[in-house]
Design a protein around this motif. Sequence first.
Motif: not given
Length: 302
Positions: A81-85
């Motif tokens: 999720n942090p990588a997507l954001s």
Amino acid sequence: MSLKKRGVIAASIAALAIAATALTGCASEAPANSEGETSEGPVRIGVVPGGQPYWEVFVDEAAKEGIEVEIVDFNDYPQPNPALSAGDLDLNQFQHIIYLANHNVEANDDLVALGSTVVYPLNVFSDKYDDIKDIPEGGTVAIPNDESNRARALLVLQSLGLLELKDGGSPTSGVEDVIADKSRVKVTELGAELIPASLPDVDAGVINNDYVEPAGLDFADSLGSDSAEDPAVAPYTNIFAARAEDKDNETYLKLVEIYQTNEKVQAALKDYVGDGAVLVKLPQSELAEILTQAEDDYRAGK
């Protein structure tokens, strides 16, 4: 059973860490915009864990539709999720709605559920017992320690008669809600990825679907699970997640369609998970409603 051979070009967590700067630079060059126009470069999809062979079929079928896909493997849940954001990924597909809701609230993020994939019933396994009734009074059951799966695992154990939760339990229940004098077992929390290897040390463990086959376990040996048919399980529908600005991206929505309807992809998925997954097709509007409610529930339970 060892992890199955990776079938697509994928980066490990270590590789991502080493190449974080380079990845961020690529993210500005290759994402698709909200009108569905994609600049040169693959659509990067983060998955957990790596090496699931049906993704190779997915990549091939997407290519037939003119969409280049790169699968990026992660070893544990907190990373995609942090990588997507941050723009290091274009999509991810590893989590259920409850998990995404918890992330959005904790990180003040606005990732969205782009499309539904499957519901994975959450199963209980044991190295020592063949029946849930054989787990002894005072036995220990390992459950995942992340907030969304912790609550679901407790609800599964309650449904199987192993424990009782305060007020009947909820998607925000924690170990502090276990009523000790009305419960047959004690629970211990571990990282979801550690539970399969810890089965010899406990009486049973609640194991996320992602770690069942890689650990050499068989769904046929499960002592019990929740049911995909239960409306209360809808928030545990797994999803493709995207950034909010990409919720109408035609390329990304086409990838969801390929996952949901392509016969070769579905056959490969079924071959990998067997009875461990139930395909779910929910409209994006319904997914948004479930996500909003889950975020509200999580805030209220904090």
